[in-house]
Design an enzyme around this catalytic site. Structure first.
Site, PDB file in Angstrom:
ATOM      1  N   GLU A 126       0.816  -1.216   0.000  1.00 19.59           N
ATOM      2  CA  GLU A 126       0.000   0.000   0.000  1.00 19.59           C
ATOM      3  C   GLU A 126       0.851   1.268   0.000  1.00 19.59           C
ATOM      4  OE1 GLU A 126      -3.070  -0.140  -0.662  1.00 19.59           O
ATOM      5  OE2 GLU A 126      -3.259  -2.309  -0.439  1.00 19.59           O
ATOM      6  N   ASP A 216      -1.396  -2.121  -9.090  1.00 18.53           N
ATOM      7  CA  ASP A 216      -2.048  -3.409  -8.895  1.00 18.53           C
ATOM      8  C   ASP A 216      -2.314  -4.091 -10.232  1.00 18.53           C
ATOM      9  OD1 ASP A 216      -2.100  -2.723  -6.243  1.00 18.53           O
ATOM     10  OD2 ASP A 216      -4.212  -2.142  -6.234  1.00 18.53           O
TER      11      ASP A 216
END
Length: 667
Positions: A126, A216
């Site tokens: 993250e 991602d």
């Protein structure tokens, strides 16, 4: 005038969390991971850098080893660089230094074993950064990592300076940092290929030397609408053809993250703690998040580059989720305490691994992604914590500790044995906040409270339209214009749920008066002990015996509300008997005293001490936003027991219900 090609480092992160459904792994492998990497192989668009999270790596090892074998062959040919991470995809900033280093070392060792590679680069989960990470990552053998470009812009750099590699240090240990281009992250794969190709060409013509994309892999078919756009709509093939064409013209050169990090350093930089733009918004509570949205919309004006003050306007840090969601904080602090206990008790491997799996980040936070609202992800965390603690407390008799378990400045009582682990919040009504029964592998109080989120509709406020890149987000964008990312998707905000008056737990007491006056239905609260402090009266009585024994303790409410005493008898196998005694003289004659039990799993509940006891049961339903839109999530069951205040006392018995006809919360 000849120019050197723009060096393009393309890094993809593939991840599924601990506890996710098997079919989700399978669907993503079939519909996202295989077709994406097959297309790259078909077009020969190499090299790339790839990160497989530990939970996904484990699943692939057991279900699709051929997929890993294929990746290994490509890595052996120099076409794929593998990036490391924390082994079970934790937020590294949320771990102790020892746990950080160990998880990264595990991942590097597994990549070495499985693919015969030495991973020097790290995918930072993250992209949550804290300055002291540099020293721990360096000690774990990491040489470089990726951060969002806003980390660098917030340090005062200009956008034109971000085409290289930087150095940072902590405690004399050095780490190289590469900036991820945010604009490119929003373009790929959501905008037409022509627009992306033009963007890269303009960067090349402007003399930029290097550009990095790190994002991602699930966005290439796993996010809403992207599968049809990326594959059936031909976006991916067209994009890879455009990249190869630019390479053929000498405008673009594909490089690995390792190669991008090997260039000359642009000097020292010291990024402050933070994460990517959306994460810093999500971590703020509702009022602050709305103020930040208004401030950003007012000051940015859709600007980009050096004229955009956005990177200087920061939100919160990831750890803010631990304050926003007490349920998340309980998991986090339980993992920290068990990690320390594990090291004190010889660090048995099965307990250490279970704790590490429980540190997987997804169940701890919430935004468009993040799964604190998803019961199956939280259940997986508690299952691992239960397994670890059971191993660490083998043959242990019941015992208790008075300590600040959750590190919020208030003491809790931690009762543990070979069969269970229980935490009582003294500052919060003497309620039971954790009840983990090891043979069941569950925390019976794993229920998420109803919170007001920034996206919930408030009738007293105008609807806020989020803006990004100067354009109002559109949910009806045609495919000729691209497909909206999950950050741009727009739908009608759901009505705000009635928030719970306190984080849900077991044995939370309230005194209410019946509705008064014509047309009034609402009961009035006379006394609310849920946030009221209690103290331990006397020394708890411990008794060894079957099931690890039992403990009896008495809690007294402190001054400020009518007197309420709780006498709790807790057995090592998780059974509980509570005796409630209150001052009837301090309450109206027609008042009712309630105790609330929030159950994530079935329990046997018996109310005693009065034939006038009443019971009601309702589902605990939250309204949450995900990448798919808004949805209701069943968190468990709220059992409410009530007695006339005049009785002056009551008794409640609780026990895990494992029978076929069990009643209780969602399993």
């Amino acid at each position: 005038m000849s120019r050197s090609p723009l060096r393009f480092a393309f890094a993809i992160h593939l991840h599924q969390p601990v506890g996710n459904f098997d079919h989700v792994f399978e669907d993503h492998l079939t519909e996202v991971y295989r077709p994406f990497l097959d297309a790259i192989h078909r077009h020969g668009t190499y090299p790339i850098s790839l990160h497989l999270s530990g939970p996904l790596l484990d699943w692939l090892e057991g279900h699709a080893p051929d997929f890993l074998d294929d990746l290994g062959a490509r890595a052996a040919g120099g076409r794929i660089e593998f990036l490391a991470s924390g082994r079970y995809e934790p937020i590294l900033a949320a771990l102790s230094p020892a746990d950080r280093v160990e998880q990264v070392e595990w991942m590097r060792a597994d990549l070495r074993r499985r693919f015969a590679v030495e991973a020097a680069g790290l995918w930072l989960t993250e992209r949550v950064w804290e300055p002291d990470l540099a020293a721990d990552l360096a000690r774990a053998g990491v040489e470089y990592t990726l951060l969002d470009d806003r980390h660098f812009l917030a340090c005062g750099l200009e956008s034109g300076e971000l085409d290289g590699v930087f150095a940072t240090e902590s405690g004399g240990e050095r780490l190289r940092l590469l900036p991820i281009d945010e604009r490119l992250r929003y373009l790929i794969p959501f905008r037409p290929v022509e627009e992306i190709a033009d963007f890269l060409a303009r960067r090349w013509r402007a003399g930029q030397r290097q550009i990095v994309l790190g994002d991602d892999g699930e966005k290439f078919g796993g996010w809403p609408d992207t599968r049809a756009w990326v594959y059936a709509g031909g976006w991916l093939d067209a994009f890879l053809e455009a990249v190869n064409a630019a390479r053929g013209r000498g405008e673009l050169e594909l490089v690995t993250i390792r190669e991008a990090a090997s260039g000359p350093s642009r000097g020292l930089i010291y990024p402050a703690m933070g994460a990517y733009r959306e994460m810093e918004e999500w971590t703020l509570p509702r009022p602050a998040a709305r103020r930040l949205a208004r401030l950003t919309a007012t000051t940015s004006g859709g600007g980009r580059g050096d004229a955009d003050p956005g990177p200087l306007i920061r939100g919160g840090h990831w750890k803010g989720f631990l304050r926003r969601y007490p349920e998340s904080n309980r998991m986090h602090k339980a993992a920290l305490r068990l990690s320390r206990l594990c090291r004190e008790r010889g660090d048995p491997e099965e307990a250490r691994r279970a704790i590490a799996r429980a540190q997987c980040n997804d169940a701890y936070w919430h935004g468009v992604f993040g799964g604190v609202y998803l019961p199956h992800l939280r259940r997986a965390v508690w299952r691992e914590l239960s397994a670890a603690e059971q191993r660490l407390r083998e043959e242990e008799r019941i015992a208790f500790e008075i300590l600040d378990f959750d590190l919020d400045g208030h003491d809790e009582i931690w009762i543990h044995s070979a069969g269970s682990s229980i935490v009582i919040g003294l500052a919060r009504g003497g309620a039971i906040e954790i009840l983990t029964v090891f043979p069941d592998g569950v925390n019976y109080v794993d229920v998420l409270s109803r919170h007001l989120e920034a996206y919930h509709r408030d009738p007293s406020e105008p609807d806020m339209t989020r803006e990004r890149d100067g354009n109002t987000a559109r949910s009806t964008r045609t495919w000729n214009d691209g497909v909206p990312s999950v950050h741009e998707r727009e739908s009608e905000s759901p009505a705000a749920p009635a928030p719970d008056g306190a984080p849900l737990a077991l044995l939370q007491e309230i005194a209410v008066a019946p509705p008064r006056g014509p047309g009034t239905r609402q009961r009035s609260v006379i006394a609310d002990w849920r946030r009221h402090p209690f103290r331990l009266a006397g020394v708890p009585d411990l008794e060894s015996g079957p099931g690890s024994g039992r403990i009896r303790l008495r809690l007294e409410s402190e001054a400020g509300l009518p007197r309420l005493d709780k006498t709790l008898e807790i057995r090592g196998d998780g059974r509980i008997e509570a005796r409630l005694d209150w001052s009837a003289a301090d309450l109206p004659g027609d008042a009712v005293v309630l105790t609330r039990l929030s159950l994530a799993h079935p329990m046997r509940v018996e109310a005693g001490a009065s034939d006038e006891a009443r019971e009601s049961r309702t589902r605990i339903v939250t309204v949450t936003r995900s990448e798919r839109g808004f949805e209701e999530v069943d968190q468990g069951e709220l059992v409410e027991l009530s007695w006339p205040a005049a009785t002056g006392g009551a008794r409640v018995r609780l026990a895990p219900d494992r029978g076929p006809g069990a009643r209780g919360g969602a399993a």
